[in-house]
Design an enzyme around this catalytic site. Structure first.
Site, PDB file in Angstrom:
ATOM      1  N   GLU A 176      18.440   1.232   3.884  1.00 28.05           N
ATOM      2  CA  GLU A 176      17.690   2.140   4.747  1.00 28.05           C
ATOM      3  C   GLU A 176      16.834   1.368   5.746  1.00 28.05           C
ATOM      4  OE1 GLU A 176      14.806   4.787   2.984  1.00 28.05           O
ATOM      5  OE2 GLU A 176      14.390   5.693   4.908  1.00 28.05           O
ATOM      6  N   ASP A 179       2.377  -8.011   0.073  1.00 31.29           N
ATOM      7  CA  ASP A 179       1.667  -7.712   1.306  1.00 31.29           C
ATOM      8  C   ASP A 179       0.218  -8.115   1.113  1.00 31.29           C
ATOM      9  OD1 ASP A 179       1.131  -4.614   3.214  1.00 31.29           O
ATOM     10  OD2 ASP A 179       0.331  -6.630   3.449  1.00 31.29           O
ATOM     11  N   ASP A 216      -3.373  -8.460   3.120  1.00 27.71           N
ATOM     12  CA  ASP A 216      -4.021  -7.992   4.335  1.00 27.71           C
ATOM     13  C   ASP A 216      -5.472  -8.459   4.336  1.00 27.71           C
ATOM     14  OD1 ASP A 216      -5.367  -6.305   6.193  1.00 27.71           O
ATOM     15  OD2 ASP A 216      -3.700  -4.906   6.074  1.00 27.71           O
TER      16      ASP A 216
END
Lengths: 399, 415
Positions: free
Chosen positions: A44, A105, A107
């Site tokens: 996807e 991830d 941040d």
């Protein structure tokens, strides 16, 4: 410089970027490896077009289709999802996820409570050091502890880094497995109502924690000098809350408040104070055996967004996509070179396509390096996948 | 047969006997969970036919009922029983246990991804000097005289807590942790069976339907249904009876008009399960997210710009969109596992928690609560607070600390 341009020129520049600079071939090969044995079309993708129009359940059969799709839609954001048992547009809600890279991830906004140079969306070379530390620690753990080899590190475009692991063992890791790996790497626990977020106990430290501390120590003095954690009365208050023993805390407060504001000097004083206190209070020390380590970890250890790692339906930003707000390219970098990255040397779509820009030459060079890094990873991933398929084929022939 | 329950028994039994076995086992499991003295029961002699039959029959009922609370109770009870039985094994018995397992593994094709790890462990346990060491006092807490190599995916519980060393994907499990590992494998095996066995053919078998009716009489929670509608303007008032975790979320939301993802997810599910219908939920969250966030918050969303996304998200939680998944609200253990901390008893500093609970330091129960906190018994501390505040004790047979939840706390205040 970024300030001279605005997002409105993106629709004109993106098509040129996608055609000339985005490494389409490597991108499709990387995803194909990650899909194997499923076809590329079961992956996807999602596009975010101008005006926040969001297109999900997209997929491509090959690079040519990818190129056509990019030209037609000109996405402002390009995200990558999971590999399903069917083409995503067909299955939708009933489709089953078969595989997805293991992702991380990190941040910088998660460091807002410890970084003093910037907050929220702002980022500078000082707080970038936290990303360097995070990258080195996590990379070592993934390689040495879990044996992963195909580890891709990507700048997220503004204030963080992403990590994609394409090893077969990582792609097929189920949700409990991803949660376990995320928890393994997580040492900082607690929300805004908790001042002391790291508790290491009193047993021998796990080797991954010891290794992380070695990395932190490489950069700790520099970070303390940059961030000045102990220089103001507010910061000192937050620091003192991390000391569980009241007597020690009072001592440290008195000693540090008396001193000039240099954080590095205050830190050294604290360490001496702590060591002295340990010698004088041998029995009470079990609770504080690793206090120095706990504080270092709370300031510098990687802060992962564990939800991104634990879930595998998350759509994560693609490498080499353009960040709409900064124009920066999500470049691929090598963990060993993380410390040499300077934020204003990261290529942007504007400087790459504007020959008259003063940064044009340097940014183009850095872009080429980033693509080369990506290429190296894709090559070795393809080799590893070929070896794996061969071994599997051989074992299935054995009786 | 082994009380590890690797394979079922084959044969025929009259139904009245089967009923007896199941009911007696259920009673026994209830007493195991309540940590009462374990009295001899002929139906649960380890490794006997009745023991195995009873276990597998209950597995069938648990699977068919599909009630998550009953399932959790069963898993916890069987695990506790296994732990108890393992503890009573002397070295010789442990060796027999391992030999029997190896024999079963050799004779039957078993589909289990961690079978190799179990086999490796058993191969070590059949060695006399090894098993004697394990069962002796020399195998102290951090002893690693012997160790086995296990693929990291087969010992995730150890990995998550960094309790074993890992190198290149292989974990080294020291002998001091082998018993714990065996218990974990038992649990994984049971969970695997409960989630993967296809019992479609039994759904319409009248004998099974009768059985399920029989068991339901013994387990009250299988008959529960609460039917109270909660509207969005009643929440402030009801929050007085919320457990501390949800009260904290509610106050945070009222003050800052935003919550983090995990907090919003947990709070939304809680409200759903205590009776808030989806239309009221939309009203409730719109009311807050329409307002400007107060204070430092990373959230860049606003109801005005992202209304469709918000409504879709809420409807999704109610199982009305997308995959139509039936989300159940989080229990205490899960809340305590969140990295950012959501159980105040686990993650709040003393001043913060005193403020939230509105009690003074001098309060008599406070020192008890603190002690429980230090022992990591956060759910117990919460229950103590509940007892003190509402002057009653929550009384449900399936209810022990491991499966306490904010929803249970709230419903208990209503009794």
């Amino acid at each position: 410089m970024v300030g001279q341009y605005d997002e409105n020129v993106l629709p004109d520049m993106l098509p040129v970027y996608y055609t000339r600079l985005f490494p389409q071939n490597l991108f499709c090969r990387w995803l194909s490896c990650g899909n194997s044995p499923q076809p590329l079309s079961n992956r996807e993708l999602s596009f975010t077009l101008a005006d926040d129009v969001y297109l999900r359940y997209l997929s491509i059969n090959n690079q040519k289709e990818f190129f056509t799709l990019l030209q037609k839609k000109c996405p402002h954001k390009l995200d990558i999802g999971a590999v399903y048992n069917t083409k995503p547009s067909v299955g939708r809600h009933d489709a089953v996820v078969l595989a997805r890279e293991l992702v991380f991830d990190i941040d910088l906004t998660d460091y807002d409570e410890v970084r003093t140079c910037c907050q929220e969306a702002k980022v500078c070379d000082k707080c970038w050091k936290f990303m360097v530390v995070a990258c080195e620690i996590i990379n070592a753990a993934l390689k040495d502890d879990f044996g992963f080899q195909s580890i891709l590190w990507v700048f997220s475009g503004r204030r963080g880094i992403h990590c994609w692991i394409s090893d077969y063992e990582a792609r097929t890791l189920d949700s409990p497995g991803r949660a376990a790996v995320a928890d393994y790497l997580c040492l900082i626990m607690g929300g805004e109502n908790q001042s002391k977020k790291v508790h290491l106990g009193s047993d021998n430290l796990h080797s991954s924690i010891r290794r992380a501390l070695i990395v932190i120590d490489k950069y700790f003095d520099d970070i303390v000098q940059d961030q000045e954690f102990l220089s103001t009365s507010d910061r000192l208050k937050s620091f003192l809350k991390m000391i569980p023993d009241e007597a020690l805390r009072k001592q440290v407060q008195e000693n540090l408040e008396r001193m000039p504001t240099s954080s590095i000097d205050r830190w050294k004083c604290f360490v001496n104070n702590y060591n002295q206190f340990c010698k004088e209070n041998l029995h009470g020390m079990r609770k504080m055996k690793y206090l120095i380590e706990e504080i270092k970890i709370q300031y510098c250890y990687p802060r992962l967004d564990v939800n991104v790692t634990k879930g595998f339906n998350h759509l994560l930003k693609s490498p080499f996509s353009i960040h709409p707000k900064t124009g920066k390219v999500s470049v691929v970098f090598k963990p060993d070179n993380a410390k040499d990255i300077k934020l204003d040397e990261i290529p942007t779509i504007y400087t790459l396509l504007d020959d008259s820009s003063s940064d044009n030459v340097q940014h183009q060079t850095n872009m080429r390096t980033a693509v080369k890094n990506f290429q190296e990873l894709v090559f070795s991933l393809e080799k590893a996948e070929a070896v794996r398929r061969k071994t599997e084929a051989n074992t299935s022939l054995e009786f | 047969m082994s009380f590890f329950y690797l394979t079922p028994v084959k044969g025929d039994l009259p139904i009245y006997l089967l009923e007896n076995i199941v009911i007696k086992r259920l009673d026994f499991l209830k007493s195991v969970i309540k940590k009462q003295n374990i009295v001899y029961n002929e139906y649960v002699v380890e490794g006997s036919v009745y023991d195995t039959v009873g276990h597998y029959m209950l597995c069938i009922i648990v699977i068919l009922e599909g009630n998550s609370e009953f399932t959790q109770f069963f898993i916890k009870a069987e695990e506790s029983l296994f732990i108890h039985r393992l503890k009573t094994l002397a070295a010789y018995d442990l060796r027999c246990f391992a030999k029997k397992l190896l024999r079963i593994i050799r004779k039957h094709p078993i589909d289990l991804n961690f079978l190799n790890s179990l086999r490796s462990l058993c191969r070590h346990l059949i060695l006399k000097h090894v098993v004697q060491h394990i069962c002796s006092d020399t195998c102290v807490e951090n002893c690693s005289l012997h160790s086995i190599k296990v693929y990291f995916k087969h010992c995730l519980t150890f990995i998550a807590k960094r309790q074993v060393e890992v190198k290149h994907g292989i974990a080294y499990i020291p002998c001091s942790k082998w018993k714990t590992y065996l218990i974990q494998l038992f649990k994984d095996n049971l969970r695997n069976r409960l989630s993967r066995t296809n019992l479609d053919s039994l759904h319409n078998d009248p004998r099974i339907t009768d059985f399920r009716r029989l068991v339901r009489k013994e387990i009250p929670i299988l008959n529960n249904s609460e039917n109270n509608i909660l509207t969005s303007n009643e929440v402030d008032n009801c929050s007085k009876n919320f457990p501390p975790c949800m009260l904290n979320f509610h106050q945070s939301l009222r003050n800052k008009h935003r919550l983090s993802h995990n907090q919003r997810f947990s709070y939304s599910l809680f409200l759903k399960d205590i009776g808030m219908p989806v239309e009221e939920a939309v009203k409730f969250w719109r009311n807050e997210y329409q307002q400007v966030p107060n204070g430092k918050h990373k959230c860049c969303h606003s109801w005005k710009n992202d209304e469709k996304k918000f409504i879709y998200g809420i409807r999704h939680l109610y199982g009305l969109e997308g995959g139509k998944k039936n989300y159940s609200s989080v229990n205490c253990l899960r809340l305590q596992g969140f990295t950012e901390g959501s159980c105040p008893f686990k993650t709040f500093d003393s001043e913060a928690i005193l403020h939230l609970l509105d009690i003074k330091k001098t309060d008599s129960s406070w020192s008890q609560m603190k002690k429980l906190q230090e022992q990591h018994q956060y759910t117990c501390a919460c229950k103590l607070y509940f007892q003190k505040r509402f002057h009653r004790v929550s009384n449900n047979v399936c209810d022990s600390n491991f499966n306490f939840s904010p929803v249970k706390y709230y419903f208990a205040t209503k009794c």
